[in-house]
Design a protein around this motif. Sequence first.
Motif, PDB file in Angstrom:
ATOM      1  N   LEU A   9      64.513  39.545  94.098  1.00  0.00           N
ATOM      2  CA  LEU A   9      64.322  40.783  93.189  1.00  0.00           C
ATOM      3  C   LEU A   9      62.807  41.383  93.535  1.00  0.00           C
ATOM      4  O   LEU A   9      62.619  42.669  93.864  1.00  0.00           O
ATOM      5  CB  LEU A   9      64.379  40.466  91.845  1.00  0.00           C
ATOM      6  N   ALA A  10      61.855  40.708  93.920  1.00  0.00           N
ATOM      7  CA  ALA A  10      60.403  40.950  94.122  1.00  0.00           C
ATOM      8  C   ALA A  10      60.591  41.770  95.689  1.00  0.00           C
ATOM      9  O   ALA A  10      59.962  42.839  95.696  1.00  0.00           O
ATOM     10  CB  ALA A  10      59.470  39.776  94.430  1.00  0.00           C
ATOM     11  N   MET A  11      61.350  41.122  96.582  1.00  0.00           N
ATOM     12  CA  MET A  11      61.580  41.733  97.699  1.00  0.00           C
ATOM     13  C   MET A  11      62.173  42.945  97.543  1.00  0.00           C
ATOM     14  O   MET A  11      61.702  44.162  98.398  1.00  0.00           O
ATOM     15  CB  MET A  11      62.390  41.051  98.929  1.00  0.00           C
ATOM     16  N   LEU A  12      63.196  43.209  96.949  1.00  0.00           N
ATOM     17  CA  LEU A  12      64.009  44.627  96.660  1.00  0.00           C
ATOM     18  C   LEU A  12      63.005  45.605  96.050  1.00  0.00           C
ATOM     19  O   LEU A  12      62.748  46.657  96.544  1.00  0.00           O
ATOM     20  CB  LEU A  12      65.148  44.344  96.021  1.00  0.00           C
ATOM     21  N   LYS A  13      62.262  45.171  95.073  1.00  0.00           N
ATOM     22  CA  LYS A  13      61.393  45.946  94.349  1.00  0.00           C
ATOM     23  C   LYS A  13      60.109  46.341  95.500  1.00  0.00           C
ATOM     24  O   LYS A  13      59.788  47.617  95.331  1.00  0.00           O
ATOM     25  CB  LYS A  13      60.770  45.141  93.203  1.00  0.00           C
ATOM     26  N   GLY A  14      59.646  45.411  96.176  1.00  0.00           N
ATOM     27  CA  GLY A  14      58.711  45.826  97.187  1.00  0.00           C
ATOM     28  C   GLY A  14      59.116  46.921  98.217  1.00  0.00           C
ATOM     29  O   GLY A  14      58.343  47.469  98.665  1.00  0.00           O
ATOM     30  N   ALA A  15      60.500  46.812  98.252  1.00  0.00           N
ATOM     31  CA  ALA A  15      60.882  47.894  99.292  1.00  0.00           C
ATOM     32  C   ALA A  15      61.319  49.180  98.777  1.00  0.00           C
ATOM     33  O   ALA A  15      61.719  50.290  99.174  1.00  0.00           O
ATOM     34  CB  ALA A  15      62.122  47.288 100.107  1.00  0.00           C
ATOM     35  N   VAL A  55      63.429  40.677  81.442  1.00  0.00           N
ATOM     36  CA  VAL A  55      63.037  41.408  82.540  1.00  0.00           C
ATOM     37  C   VAL A  55      64.631  42.011  83.162  1.00  0.00           C
ATOM     38  O   VAL A  55      65.377  41.363  83.349  1.00  0.00           O
ATOM     39  CB  VAL A  55      62.348  41.069  83.688  1.00  0.00           C
ATOM     40  N   PHE A  56      64.663  43.424  83.009  1.00  0.00           N
ATOM     41  CA  PHE A  56      65.858  44.054  83.351  1.00  0.00           C
ATOM     42  C   PHE A  56      65.511  44.758  84.637  1.00  0.00           C
ATOM     43  O   PHE A  56      64.519  45.424  84.843  1.00  0.00           O
ATOM     44  CB  PHE A  56      66.414  45.050  82.273  1.00  0.00           C
ATOM     45  N   TYR A  57      66.574  44.749  85.550  1.00  0.00           N
ATOM     46  CA  TYR A  57      66.481  45.801  86.843  1.00  0.00           C
ATOM     47  C   TYR A  57      67.303  46.660  87.055  1.00  0.00           C
ATOM     48  O   TYR A  57      68.552  46.633  86.646  1.00  0.00           O
ATOM     49  CB  TYR A  57      66.594  44.560  87.908  1.00  0.00           C
ATOM     50  N   ARG A  58      67.117  47.792  87.494  1.00  0.00           N
ATOM     51  CA  ARG A  58      67.869  48.642  87.871  1.00  0.00           C
ATOM     52  C   ARG A  58      67.573  49.498  89.147  1.00  0.00           C
ATOM     53  O   ARG A  58      66.541  49.255  89.829  1.00  0.00           O
ATOM     54  CB  ARG A  58      68.181  49.705  86.828  1.00  0.00           C
TER      55      ARG A  58
END
Length: 107
Positions: free
Chosen positions: A57-63, A75-78
């Motif tokens: 998730l951190a990698m996806l967020k960093g991109a 913690v929720f992700y979208r």
Amino acid sequence: MTTKTFAQYEARAHIIKALAHPARLLIVDELTKNGERCVCELTEMIGSDMSTVSRHLAMLKGAGLVEDQKRGQMVFYRLRVECLLGFFDCVESVLACNAKRQQELLA
């Protein structure tokens, strides 16, 4: 090639690299189809430990592909952008084309 153009290709490569793992593709697909998910739900879906899923998730967020929101202890992700559905459709078209070509070669 200008430096600015090469920098744009590097930025694109960063995003594509963030997607280049089956677990991250599964996460993005889940968020595309079903919307927001908590880390615990994604961990259960992927079948990995929470620290591994958090790194994905951190990698996806960093991109810049996903964003998160903390609510209490969870913690929720979208997705940040909805256009990833079109990207997956394109990938599926390539896979279908490759399969058709393989069948033609075997015939």
